[in-house]
Scaffold this motif. Structure first.
Motif, PDB file in Angstrom:
ATOM      1  N   LYS A 347      -1.180   6.262  -3.869  1.00  0.00           N
ATOM      2  CA  LYS A 347      -0.865   4.926  -3.370  1.00  0.00           C
ATOM      3  C   LYS A 347       0.367   4.940  -2.460  1.00  0.00           C
ATOM      4  N   SER A 348       1.474   5.482  -2.979  1.00  0.00           N
ATOM      5  CA  SER A 348       2.719   5.467  -2.206  1.00  0.00           C
ATOM      6  C   SER A 348       2.636   6.380  -0.984  1.00  0.00           C
ATOM      7  N   LEU A 349       1.961   7.520  -1.106  1.00  0.00           N
ATOM      8  CA  LEU A 349       1.801   8.397   0.058  1.00  0.00           C
ATOM      9  C   LEU A 349       1.013   7.700   1.159  1.00  0.00           C
ATOM     10  N   THR A 350       0.020   6.915   0.766  1.00  0.00           N
ATOM     11  CA  THR A 350      -0.736   6.151   1.761  1.00  0.00           C
ATOM     12  C   THR A 350       0.177   5.168   2.481  1.00  0.00           C
ATOM     13  N   ALA A 351       1.022   4.462   1.713  1.00  0.00           N
ATOM     14  CA  ALA A 351       1.947   3.509   2.326  1.00  0.00           C
ATOM     15  C   ALA A 351       2.935   4.209   3.248  1.00  0.00           C
ATOM     16  N   LEU A 352       3.452   5.364   2.831  1.00  0.00           N
ATOM     17  CA  LEU A 352       4.386   6.107   3.674  1.00  0.00           C
ATOM     18  C   LEU A 352       3.713   6.596   4.953  1.00  0.00           C
ATOM     19  N   ALA A 353       2.445   6.995   4.854  1.00  0.00           N
ATOM     20  CA  ALA A 353       1.713   7.431   6.047  1.00  0.00           C
ATOM     21  C   ALA A 353       1.531   6.275   7.021  1.00  0.00           C
ATOM     22  N   LEU A 354       1.243   5.084   6.490  1.00  0.00           N
ATOM     23  CA  LEU A 354       1.079   3.917   7.357  1.00  0.00           C
ATOM     24  C   LEU A 354       2.383   3.573   8.062  1.00  0.00           C
ATOM     25  N   SER A 355       3.511   3.853   7.405  1.00  0.00           N
ATOM     26  CA  SER A 355       4.812   3.505   7.963  1.00  0.00           C
ATOM     27  C   SER A 355       5.431   4.633   8.774  1.00  0.00           C
ATOM     28  N   ARG A 356       4.704   5.717   8.973  1.00  0.00           N
ATOM     29  CA  ARG A 356       5.201   6.889   9.699  1.00  0.00           C
ATOM     30  C   ARG A 356       6.432   7.484   9.009  1.00  0.00           C
ATOM     31  N   LEU A 357       6.431   7.532   7.688  1.00  0.00           N
ATOM     32  CA  LEU A 357       7.559   8.042   6.929  1.00  0.00           C
ATOM     33  C   LEU A 357       7.263   9.365   6.242  1.00  0.00           C
ATOM     34  N   ILE A 358       6.106   9.964   6.503  1.00  0.00           N
ATOM     35  CA  ILE A 358       5.810  11.285   5.951  1.00  0.00           C
ATOM     36  C   ILE A 358       6.604  12.320   6.739  1.00  0.00           C
ATOM     37  N   ALA A 393       7.122  -4.656   7.680  1.00  0.00           N
ATOM     38  CA  ALA A 393       8.217  -4.670   6.709  1.00  0.00           C
ATOM     39  C   ALA A 393       7.833  -3.820   5.514  1.00  0.00           C
ATOM     40  N   MET A 394       8.816  -3.081   4.994  1.00  0.00           N
ATOM     41  CA  MET A 394       8.583  -2.198   3.853  1.00  0.00           C
ATOM     42  C   MET A 394       9.515  -2.612   2.730  1.00  0.00           C
ATOM     43  N   VAL A 395       8.944  -2.964   1.580  1.00  0.00           N
ATOM     44  CA  VAL A 395       9.719  -3.307   0.390  1.00  0.00           C
ATOM     45  C   VAL A 395       9.545  -2.160  -0.590  1.00  0.00           C
ATOM     46  N   PHE A 396      10.620  -1.417  -0.833  1.00  0.00           N
ATOM     47  CA  PHE A 396      10.519  -0.211  -1.641  1.00  0.00           C
ATOM     48  C   PHE A 396      10.607  -0.532  -3.125  1.00  0.00           C
ATOM     49  N   GLN A 397      10.260   0.474  -3.920  1.00  0.00           N
ATOM     50  CA  GLN A 397      10.165   0.300  -5.365  1.00  0.00           C
ATOM     51  C   GLN A 397      11.519   0.025  -5.994  1.00  0.00           C
ATOM     52  N   ASP A 398      12.544   0.761  -5.602  1.00  0.00           N
ATOM     53  CA  ASP A 398      13.863   0.605  -6.200  1.00  0.00           C
ATOM     54  C   ASP A 398      14.860   0.272  -5.106  1.00  0.00           C
ATOM     55  N   PRO A 399      15.215  -1.004  -4.933  1.00  0.00           N
ATOM     56  CA  PRO A 399      16.128  -1.360  -3.843  1.00  0.00           C
ATOM     57  C   PRO A 399      17.516  -0.779  -4.010  1.00  0.00           C
ATOM     58  N   MET A 400      17.894  -0.378  -5.241  1.00  0.00           N
ATOM     59  CA  MET A 400      19.228   0.197  -5.432  1.00  0.00           C
ATOM     60  C   MET A 400      19.338   1.532  -4.727  1.00  0.00           C
ATOM     61  N   THR A 401      18.270   2.325  -4.733  1.00  0.00           N
ATOM     62  CA  THR A 401      18.287   3.606  -4.034  1.00  0.00           C
ATOM     63  C   THR A 401      17.868   3.448  -2.577  1.00  0.00           C
ATOM     64  N   SER A 402      17.339   2.289  -2.196  1.00  0.00           N
ATOM     65  CA  SER A 402      16.931   2.068  -0.809  1.00  0.00           C
ATOM     66  C   SER A 402      18.070   1.503   0.028  1.00  0.00           C
ATOM     67  N   PHE A 403      18.984   0.763  -0.607  1.00  0.00           N
ATOM     68  CA  PHE A 403      20.165   0.287   0.101  1.00  0.00           C
ATOM     69  C   PHE A 403      21.235   1.369   0.083  1.00  0.00           C
ATOM     70  N   ASN A 404      21.976   1.455   1.175  1.00  0.00           N
ATOM     71  CA  ASN A 404      23.106   2.381   1.238  1.00  0.00           C
ATOM     72  C   ASN A 404      24.232   1.805   0.393  1.00  0.00           C
ATOM     73  N   PRO A 405      24.659   2.508  -0.665  1.00  0.00           N
ATOM     74  CA  PRO A 405      25.673   1.926  -1.560  1.00  0.00           C
ATOM     75  C   PRO A 405      27.037   1.761  -0.931  1.00  0.00           C
ATOM     76  N   ILE A 477       4.438  -4.274   3.487  1.00  0.00           N
ATOM     77  CA  ILE A 477       3.987  -3.266   2.525  1.00  0.00           C
ATOM     78  C   ILE A 477       4.982  -3.264   1.379  1.00  0.00           C
ATOM     79  N   ALA A 478       4.531  -3.679   0.206  1.00  0.00           N
ATOM     80  CA  ALA A 478       5.388  -3.775  -0.974  1.00  0.00           C
ATOM     81  C   ALA A 478       4.966  -2.696  -1.961  1.00  0.00           C
ATOM     82  N   ASP A 479       5.809  -1.690  -2.112  1.00  0.00           N
ATOM     83  CA  ASP A 479       5.514  -0.563  -3.001  1.00  0.00           C
ATOM     84  C   ASP A 479       6.201  -0.786  -4.340  1.00  0.00           C
ATOM     85  N   GLU A 480       5.447  -1.203  -5.332  1.00  0.00           N
ATOM     86  CA  GLU A 480       5.968  -1.476  -6.676  1.00  0.00           C
ATOM     87  C   GLU A 480       7.188  -2.394  -6.616  1.00  0.00           C
TER      88      GLU A 480
END
Length: 649
Positions: A347-358, A393-405, A477-480
């Motif tokens: 599932k997530s690999l498919t979303a990353l492929a759609l977003s050109r993030l592989i 737009a991409m909404v990642f599973q864990d926003p704490m690790t997606s935002f730069n602290p 695209i909302a991943d978990e």
């Protein structure tokens, strides 16, 4: 103005950063122009003015040969800074290599390097410097190597600690799973994320190196005549400190000021270091193993996203591994599509492929992969950058690790508008505040100036959705997006996605392990297993006519209020196959209760069995759906009031 230049200018916006930068600039200017302007005066002998005190002609007096001490202190700036920076650079490079060696080397050899570093750190740096100075001999070159090697263990220990903390992050684990090699993992994922503390440590090390050189030269084993640095001048002036204090205090004050400037400047310059390295284009790669293409459901009108025979492959020791095998589907404007399946289903690999993030060495291929009518695989990255940055737009599973602290939330949101829409800083920040207000973040202007750790989990997820709204998203695209959130916050996040869908007529691709969450939110559901879509059906059919045994097993595993608590929860026996050990025939056959010889020998193709209903199975089930139907259907009915977007496209 480029983003990097803007970041560097941010160093000078604070009083500490500005003052330390001015000090460093003055010292480097003095290092460059001092020997040119006063080199001759500093070397001129005056036998008639030997060891004189301060005067109008000689501000700090003269030495035993009549040379002007003030001019010599100014001229010594060049050699003092050169030696300190050179030894720091050598020590930092050696320390970084030693500190990251356990990440690249085999485990046993890496532990040996770690043990050696730990032993070296336990020895005082000054003793190490003196030890290496004796080995390398008296003189400038020996002192440089001695101080560099003495400082390397501390750099190595810091690098080991930082690398270990980053190596445990989710994005590094994902890179390992994706097949990224050890060296690229180090250079692409670990080193860029530990740059800030390394630079701070390096600047502190430069100040310490100045002091160390002063100490070695003071002892007579550093810089030798006729060259001189601040330490040698301090040694010469110490003999007459009670007669002419300025001769000893001036070089000592110079060392203190230089060290202070390096330390203060390092704290501010750290904010502009550790940026992500730009991706590099690579040459053609071998074609991965492919599967049968999945038919694409055309549907009414032009789709916003069209995917046909999507494959994601990674190289391995025994050939190419293909965790996503021939995925095909469409998403139309305003439509909400859910993707469900167990972990590892792709599932997530498919979303990353759609977003050109592989990332490399992963390879994405497809017979058709279009977003908003633009082919994603053949269009250049420069042309796609604006499209994907503003319309997807991409909404990642864990926003704490997606935002730069280390960056404030508002600044991170504003980057989208500054980078993709060219807005000035204030206008971009104002838009960020407006987007936070749009996703119902209370006190949006105050919150925009806070860091991610000051947000709750649900508030961070709202901010992540707000980042997606900085552009004009046509697909979210909302991943978990509801993982690790309590049920109340989950409902708020799902309601927010529904409102975005209604207001923008944006399509939603919702990825989740929770089939009931997807049922409450989506018009259509894609069930994935072992890298393929095994069933594509409307949400209504999920409760009344699930045809694939895997879909029915997922529903049966959902407990309801009538579940007997004295009985074990229903589970799907066995486990999904490994991507590099895919069985012949249907991948679900080893776990399927109705599998036969044909299932184990032939892989079924995703085919249409009813209007808008596709299934990849040789024996589509016609049995009654699981008991969970009543509960999920009721939740779906209640969710209709939450989903103002109504039906599908």
């Amino acid at each position: 103005m480029s983003r990097r230049r803007v970041k560097w200018l941010a160093v000078f916006r604070t009083p500490v950063g500005a003052s330390s930068a001015v000090l460093l600039a003055l010292m480097f200017a003095l290092a460059v122009f001092g020997p040119i302007l006063w080199g001759e005066a500093a070397s001129e002998f005056d036998t008639g003015a030997i060891q004189q005190g301060p005067s109008a002609e000689h501000l700090l007096g003269t030495d035993q040969l009549g040379r002007d001490i003030f001019h010599r202190v100014l001229v010594a700036t060049r050699l003092s800074l050169e030696l300190a920076l050179l030894s720091t650079a050598i020590g930092l490079v050696i320390g970084t290599i030693l500190g990251t060696a356990p990440t690249v080397l085999p485990r046993r050899l890496g532990r040996t390097v770690t043990a050696a570093v730990n032993i070296a750190v336990a020895i005082p740096g000054l003793l190490l410097a003196l030890f290496f100075a004796v080995i390398f001999g008296v003189g400038t070159s020996g002192a440089v190597l001695a101080i560099a090697l003495a400082g390397a263990p501390s750099f190595a220990r810091l690098t080991q600690t930082l690398a270990a903390s980053v190596a445990g992050r989710d994005f590094v684990s994902a890179a390992r799973v994706a097949g990224v090699g050890r060296v690229r993992l180090l250079t692409r994922h670990i080193l860029p994320n530990i740059g800030e503390p390394l630079v701070v440590s390096g600047t502190i090390g430069a100040g310490n190196a100045l002091l160390a050189f002063a100490g070695l030269s003071f002892l007579g084993i550093g810089v030798q005549a006729p060259d001189y640095d601040w330490g040698r001048l301090l040694s010469e002036g110490l003999d007459r400190i009670y007669i002419n204090p300025g001769a000893a205090l001036a070089p000592g004050i110079a060392v203190v000021i230089a060290g202070l400037a390096f330390n203060l400047f390092g704290e501010t310059v750290a904010a502009v270091v550790g940026v992500r390295t730009p991706s590099r284009k690579t040459g053609p790669r071998p074609a991965p193993v492919t599967r049968d293409a999945a038919a694409v459901d055309s549907g009414p009108g032009e789709p916003i996203l069209a995917v046909e025979n999507l494959r994601v492959a990674f190289p391995g020791r025994s050939g190419w591994t293909t965790p996503v095998r021939g995925v095909g589907f469409t998403v139309h404007p305003g439509e909400s599509v859910g993707v469900v399946g167990e972990s590892g289903s792709g599932k997530s690999l498919t979303a990353l492929a759609l977003s050109r993030l592989i990332e490399t060495p992963g390879v994405v291929s497809a017979d058709r992969l279009e977003f908003a009518g633009t082919p994603l695989l053949t269009t250049s990255e420069r042309e796609l950058r604006t499209l994907l940055g503003t319309s997807m737009a991409m909404v990642f599973q864990d926003p704490m690790t997606s935002f730069n602290p280390t960056m404030r939330v508002g600044r991170q949101l504003a980057e989208v508008s500054r980078h993709h829409q060219g807005l000035p800083r204030r206008a971009a920040f104002a838009r960020a505040v407006d987007r936070l207000r749009a996703v119902r973040v209370p006190g949006a202007e105050r919150r925009a100036r806070q860091y991610p750790h000051e947000f709750s989990g649900g508030m961070r997820q709202r901010a992540m959705i707000g980042m997606g709204l900085m552009g004009d998203p046509r697909l979210v695209i909302a991943d978990e997006p509801t993982t690790a959130l309590d049920v109340t916050v989950q409902r708020q996040v799902l309601r927010l996605l529904a409102e975005v869908r209604a207001a923008k007529r944006a399509a939603i691709l919702l990825i989740s392990h929770d089939i009931t969450v997807v049922a409450q939110t989506c018009d259509r559901i894609l069930v994935m297993y072992a890298g393929r879509i095994v069933e594509d059906l409307p949400t209504g059919d999920l409760f009344t006519a699930p045809r694939h045994p895997y879909t029915r097993a997922l529903l049966a595993a959902v407990p309801d209020m009538e579940t007997d608590r004295d009985r074990e929860l229903a589970v799907i026996p066995g486990r999904p196959p490994e991507p590099d050990r895919m069985p012949v025939g249907c991948a679900f056959a080893p776990r399927c209760p109705v599998a036969d010889d044909r299932c184990r020998e032939e892989d079924p193709v995703l085919g249409r069995i009813a209007n808008a209903h596709r299934v990849a199975c040789w024996h589509p089930a016609d049995a009654e759906p699981p008991r969970v139907t009543a509960l999920v259907s009721a939740e779906h009915d209640r969710a209709a009031t939450v989903n103002p977007a109504g039906g599908g496209a």
